[in-house]
Design a protein around this motif. Structure first.
Motif, PDB file in Angstrom:
ATOM      1  N   VAL A  84       0.832  -1.207   0.000  1.00 49.69           N
ATOM      2  CA  VAL A  84       0.000   0.000   0.000  1.00 49.69           C
ATOM      3  C   VAL A  84       0.866   1.256   0.000  1.00 49.69           C
ATOM      4  CG1 VAL A  84      -1.625   1.344   1.386  1.00 49.69           C
ATOM      5  CG2 VAL A  84      -1.981  -1.104   1.081  1.00 49.69           C
ATOM      6  N   THR A  85       1.936   1.249   0.792  1.00 51.73           N
ATOM      7  CA  THR A  85       2.841   2.401   0.835  1.00 51.73           C
ATOM      8  C   THR A  85       3.472   2.657  -0.527  1.00 51.73           C
ATOM      9  OG1 THR A  85       3.327   1.952   3.165  1.00 51.73           O
ATOM     10  CG2 THR A  85       4.871   3.354   1.971  1.00 51.73           C
ATOM     11  N   LEU A  91      -5.323   7.617   4.340  1.00 48.13           N
ATOM     12  CA  LEU A  91      -5.462   6.160   4.402  1.00 48.13           C
ATOM     13  C   LEU A  91      -4.119   5.495   4.685  1.00 48.13           C
ATOM     14  CD1 LEU A  91      -7.910   5.552   1.420  1.00 48.13           C
ATOM     15  CD2 LEU A  91      -8.402   5.230   3.847  1.00 48.13           C
ATOM     16  N   ARG A  92      -3.058   6.018   4.083  1.00 51.65           N
ATOM     17  CA  ARG A  92      -1.734   5.437   4.329  1.00 51.65           C
ATOM     18  C   ARG A  92      -1.331   5.609   5.793  1.00 51.65           C
ATOM     19  NH1 ARG A  92       3.636   6.515   4.572  1.00 51.65           N
ATOM     20  NH2 ARG A  92       3.268   8.762   4.586  1.00 51.65           N
ATOM     21  N   GLY A 108      -0.707   3.340  11.309  1.00 55.60           N
ATOM     22  CA  GLY A 108      -1.108   3.190  12.703  1.00 55.60           C
ATOM     23  C   GLY A 108      -1.600   1.790  13.013  1.00 55.60           C
ATOM     24  N   GLN A 109      -2.353   1.207  12.100  1.00 53.42           N
ATOM     25  CA  GLN A 109      -2.841  -0.157  12.311  1.00 53.42           C
ATOM     26  C   GLN A 109      -1.685  -1.153  12.353  1.00 53.42           C
ATOM     27  OE1 GLN A 109      -5.120  -1.979   9.131  1.00 53.42           O
ATOM     28  NE2 GLN A 109      -6.617  -2.744  10.601  1.00 53.42           N
ATOM     29  N   SER A 110      -0.709  -0.989  11.467  1.00 51.87           N
ATOM     30  CA  SER A 110       0.442  -1.894  11.454  1.00 51.87           C
ATOM     31  C   SER A 110       1.253  -1.771  12.738  1.00 51.87           C
ATOM     32  CB  SER A 110       1.326  -1.601  10.236  1.00 51.87           C
ATOM     33  OG  SER A 110       0.629  -1.854   9.035  1.00 51.87           O
ATOM     34  N   ILE A 111       1.406  -0.545  13.243  1.00 47.38           N
ATOM     35  CA  ILE A 111       2.133  -0.348  14.502  1.00 47.38           C
ATOM     36  C   ILE A 111       1.406  -1.039  15.655  1.00 47.38           C
ATOM     37  CG2 ILE A 111       2.818   1.389  16.203  1.00 47.38           C
ATOM     38  CD1 ILE A 111       3.366   3.283  13.865  1.00 47.38           C
ATOM     39  N   VAL A 116     -12.738   3.638   2.186  1.00 47.42           N
ATOM     40  CA  VAL A 116     -12.468   3.091   0.853  1.00 47.42           C
ATOM     41  C   VAL A 116     -13.758   2.623   0.181  1.00 47.42           C
ATOM     42  CG1 VAL A 116     -11.291   1.249  -0.394  1.00 47.42           C
ATOM     43  CG2 VAL A 116     -10.110   2.450   1.437  1.00 47.42           C
ATOM     44  N   GLN A 117     -14.570   1.869   0.904  1.00 47.69           N
ATOM     45  CA  GLN A 117     -15.808   1.367   0.309  1.00 47.69           C
ATOM     46  C   GLN A 117     -16.788   2.495   0.015  1.00 47.69           C
ATOM     47  OE1 GLN A 117     -17.061  -1.659   3.106  1.00 47.69           O
ATOM     48  NE2 GLN A 117     -15.886  -3.250   2.068  1.00 47.69           N
ATOM     49  N   SER A 118     -16.833   3.509   0.865  1.00 47.54           N
ATOM     50  CA  SER A 118     -17.716   4.647   0.600  1.00 47.54           C
ATOM     51  C   SER A 118     -17.257   5.418  -0.633  1.00 47.54           C
ATOM     52  CB  SER A 118     -17.758   5.575   1.815  1.00 47.54           C
ATOM     53  OG  SER A 118     -18.316   4.922   2.936  1.00 47.54           O
TER      54      SER A 118
END
Length: 227
Positions: free
Chosen positions: A27-28, A52-53, A58-61, A97-99
């Protein structure tokens, strides 16, 4: 029957988080390529991509931190703050993303099919709310409690996200294929001539003449891709 605990499911957690981190790297790379190739895009699109990135970062951390804690402490881990925050960020990312793609469906499709986009937007945001509801349970409950008390909620979260993705993908592909056929039907004899040029080019009969004609070669490449 073996009872599911943090200790005997840590392997699955490590595999899932490792794959998730690899996907974050992809993604990055895609975000950086987008910023480099399309500098003239609208500022709101570039801001959305960067937001989003950062949420993915933050989610990966959070999940990497929890993998470290669970690996070191094992069954002694009783609170999963990192996973709870990751669930919230995941719900936000998925909803945005879906929206975004659902709104494109609403703008592109004719009525009444355009309401498919509105339906997907509503479901995506309800799923985000459900992720916020589920996140405190992730922080305070153990694996067995998740399976006992939150099985229905987790099932709804996972299945609704997959269903929305499938609806968006199938609808967009069907719409683009229909537009492609309409464009070809309007071309009429022009498409037949382009097809003949492409065939001659592929067999090498026009190789020499095309070597000095970049525009004609580009047309042939475009026709080959569209066909």
């Amino acid at each position: 029957m073996v009872q599911a605990t943090v200790g005997n499911t840590v392997g699955a957690l490590q595999i899932a988080i490792t794959v998730s981190t690899m996907l974050f790297g992809i993604v990055t790379m895609q975000c950086l390529q987008y910023m480099k190739r399309y500098p003239d895009d609208a500022a709101i699109l570039k801001t959305l991509a960067e937001a989003l990135r950062l949420m993915e970062l933050g989610q990966s951390i959070c999940v990497s931190y929890m993998m470290y804690v669970v690996t070191v402490n094992g069954s002694q881990s009783t609170r999963f703050v990192g996973l709870g925050v990751a669930v919230i960020l995941g719900g936000l990312i998925t909803a945005v993303v879906q929206s975004f793609f659902s709104w494109r469906l609403y703008r592109a499709l004719p009525q009444p099919f355009s309401y498919i986009g509105i339906f997907c937007i509503v479901i995506a945001n309800l799923r985000c709310v459900a992720a916020f509801v589920f996140s405190p349970r992730v922080i305070t409950q153990d694996v067995e409690e998740w399976r006992t008390h939150s099985f229905a909620l987790v099932t709804v979260l996972l299945s609704s996200g997959a269903v929305i993705d499938v609806i968006i993908a199938v609808t967009l592909v069907s719409f683009l294929l229909k537009k492609r056929q309409e464009a070809f039907s309007r071309c009429g004899p022009s498409r037949w001539h382009l097809t003949r040029i492409q065939r001659h080019h592929c067999t090498g009969l026009l190789q020499k003449s095309l070597s000095g004609s970049q525009p004609l070669q580009s047309v042939c490449n475009l026709q080959s891709w569209l066909s």
